[in-house]
Design an enzyme around this catalytic site. Sequence first.
Site, PDB file in Angstrom:
ATOM      1  N   ASP A  76      -5.138  -3.878   1.921  1.00  0.00           N
ATOM      2  CA  ASP A  76      -5.269  -3.980   3.377  1.00  0.00           C
ATOM      3  C   ASP A  76      -4.943  -2.648   4.040  1.00  0.00           C
ATOM      4  O   ASP A  76      -4.190  -1.827   3.502  1.00  0.00           O
ATOM      5  CB  ASP A  76      -4.389  -5.104   3.939  1.00  0.00           C
ATOM      6  CG  ASP A  76      -2.903  -4.893   3.698  1.00  0.00           C
ATOM      7  OD1 ASP A  76      -2.533  -4.472   2.581  1.00  0.00           O
ATOM      8  OD2 ASP A  76      -2.092  -5.157   4.608  1.00  0.00           O
ATOM      9  N   ASP A 107      -3.767   5.761   2.649  1.00  0.00           N
ATOM     10  CA  ASP A 107      -2.867   4.605   2.519  1.00  0.00           C
ATOM     11  C   ASP A 107      -3.658   3.324   2.326  1.00  0.00           C
ATOM     12  O   ASP A 107      -3.906   2.610   3.284  1.00  0.00           O
ATOM     13  CB  ASP A 107      -1.987   4.531   3.765  1.00  0.00           C
ATOM     14  CG  ASP A 107      -0.855   3.531   3.646  1.00  0.00           C
ATOM     15  OD1 ASP A 107      -0.602   3.037   2.533  1.00  0.00           O
ATOM     16  OD2 ASP A 107      -0.228   3.239   4.676  1.00  0.00           O
ATOM     17  N   GLU A 141       0.353  -6.073   3.036  1.00  0.00           N
ATOM     18  CA  GLU A 141       1.458  -5.119   3.026  1.00  0.00           C
ATOM     19  C   GLU A 141       1.653  -4.500   4.392  1.00  0.00           C
ATOM     20  O   GLU A 141       2.777  -4.282   4.835  1.00  0.00           O
ATOM     21  CB  GLU A 141       1.207  -4.024   1.989  1.00  0.00           C
ATOM     22  CG  GLU A 141       2.448  -3.193   1.632  1.00  0.00           C
ATOM     23  CD  GLU A 141       2.677  -1.990   2.545  1.00  0.00           C
ATOM     24  OE1 GLU A 141       3.758  -1.382   2.473  1.00  0.00           O
ATOM     25  OE2 GLU A 141       1.776  -1.647   3.348  1.00  0.00           O
ATOM     26  N   GLU A 142       0.553  -4.251   5.081  1.00  0.00           N
ATOM     27  CA  GLU A 142       0.625  -3.629   6.401  1.00  0.00           C
ATOM     28  C   GLU A 142       0.995  -4.632   7.493  1.00  0.00           C
ATOM     29  O   GLU A 142       1.292  -4.237   8.614  1.00  0.00           O
ATOM     30  CB  GLU A 142      -0.709  -2.966   6.758  1.00  0.00           C
ATOM     31  CG  GLU A 142      -1.155  -1.863   5.801  1.00  0.00           C
ATOM     32  CD  GLU A 142      -0.307  -0.609   5.899  1.00  0.00           C
ATOM     33  OE1 GLU A 142       0.733  -0.631   6.586  1.00  0.00           O
ATOM     34  OE2 GLU A 142      -0.682   0.395   5.269  1.00  0.00           O
ATOM     35  N   GLU A 170       1.922   4.329  -2.874  1.00  0.00           N
ATOM     36  CA  GLU A 170       2.094   4.773  -1.488  1.00  0.00           C
ATOM     37  C   GLU A 170       1.929   6.292  -1.392  1.00  0.00           C
ATOM     38  O   GLU A 170       2.311   7.028  -2.306  1.00  0.00           O
ATOM     39  CB  GLU A 170       3.478   4.380  -0.960  1.00  0.00           C
ATOM     40  CG  GLU A 170       3.683   2.894  -0.768  1.00  0.00           C
ATOM     41  CD  GLU A 170       2.872   2.324   0.384  1.00  0.00           C
ATOM     42  OE1 GLU A 170       2.325   3.109   1.181  1.00  0.00           O
ATOM     43  OE2 GLU A 170       2.785   1.092   0.482  1.00  0.00           O
ATOM     44  N   HIS A 356      -2.415   6.006   8.748  1.00  0.00           N
ATOM     45  CA  HIS A 356      -2.427   5.206   9.978  1.00  0.00           C
ATOM     46  C   HIS A 356      -2.984   5.966  11.183  1.00  0.00           C
ATOM     47  O   HIS A 356      -2.977   5.430  12.289  1.00  0.00           O
ATOM     48  CB  HIS A 356      -1.029   4.668  10.311  1.00  0.00           C
ATOM     49  CG  HIS A 356      -0.480   3.721   9.295  1.00  0.00           C
ATOM     50  ND1 HIS A 356       0.552   2.846   9.578  1.00  0.00           N
ATOM     51  CD2 HIS A 356      -0.796   3.492   8.006  1.00  0.00           C
ATOM     52  CE1 HIS A 356       0.837   2.134   8.496  1.00  0.00           C
ATOM     53  NE2 HIS A 356       0.024   2.524   7.529  1.00  0.00           N
TER      54      HIS A 356
END
Length: 383
Positions: A76, A107, A141-142, A170, A356
């Site tokens: 995700d 990411d 996870e996000e 990560e 992000h």
Amino acid sequence: MSATLELTEALIACHSVTPADGGCQDLIAKRLQAIGFHTESVVSGPENFQVTNLWAIKKGKAGDQGKVLMFAGHTDVVPTGPLEKWTSDPFTPTIRDGMLYGRGAADMKTSLAAFVVATEEFVTMHPDHQGAIAFLITSDEEGPANDGTVIMCERLQKHQQRLDYCVIGEPTSVDQLGDMIKNGRRGSLSGKLKIKGIQAHIAYPHLGKNPIHLSAPAITALVETEWDKGNEYFQPTSFQMSNIHAGTGANNVIPGELTIDFNFRFSTESKPEQLRERLESILKNAGLDFEINWVLGGSPFITGDGDLAGALRKAIKTETQIDTELSTTGGTSDGRFIAKICKEVVEFGPLNVTSHKIDECVIVDDVVPLKNIYRKTLEQLIA
């Protein structure tokens, strides 16, 4: 185009904003099945938040006696933000000026692709490998992380699946690929504090109790408190307030209540119950009438400079000529769940600088070296 870059682009093209997987795990599972992995897909969560999880394992010649190295990560990604601010479509992988752009490039879809291709190469080069290789991939996870890695770890524990080593993909590198490994993470303890006063007309303060005024000495004490000194792996525990609210919006009313959101990022030198007790003691000593809702986001974990960190550092040195740094800085990760069932857990991946962000990207020339580092780590630990 390298196999790793090709798979990275295929994963980026999957629309997988939390909790959607967008087909990423199917791509990964098919590749792993082709080289002898047993795979299992686990769907969890409410109907309006369906999470997809993938477990895959390939045992080695040593069977249950062999070491188990698990690659872990998430398919995700965070929302794109305003599409018009992206130079190219976030789900259309695009190479420009030596960079691969797309949501999840850093990411962490590049790491996932590197995991898979590293494993394919390892199995081909070492068909009689002694140890086992496993994958744990989630699409939660996000987001809230309630139906992803945490429930998969519970399942693995229930089935008594031993895990010796775990590498989480990560993005940990800072200035160049390989300059930082995360060998632990701080714990996270949050709270919502309500301090009670008595609402009244602002012209008649003797008829009310202003919780803003009453709380000021306690707030100062909380900010000035040294919670611990940290240690060789962790910086000192920090206390931060993120939101403060009081009042009705009118400027002639003493508020009846003050609400503060706060968070501890804590080291292994402090335990959650100790932090709770110390904070509440400060509030009580200030004579406040209060209530707190506590949420433990995760406990700190640390992997010393043992077999896994040593193997990864050696692989990085061989591939990049860099002496890497071990660090526990940054936020929480799914490592907090995995550390409960795995002896050694580290995080390592590409540069984190664009994670992000609008125009998220990775350096194209880092993709193959990242894959090589993962493969060389496998070779040292389970060949």
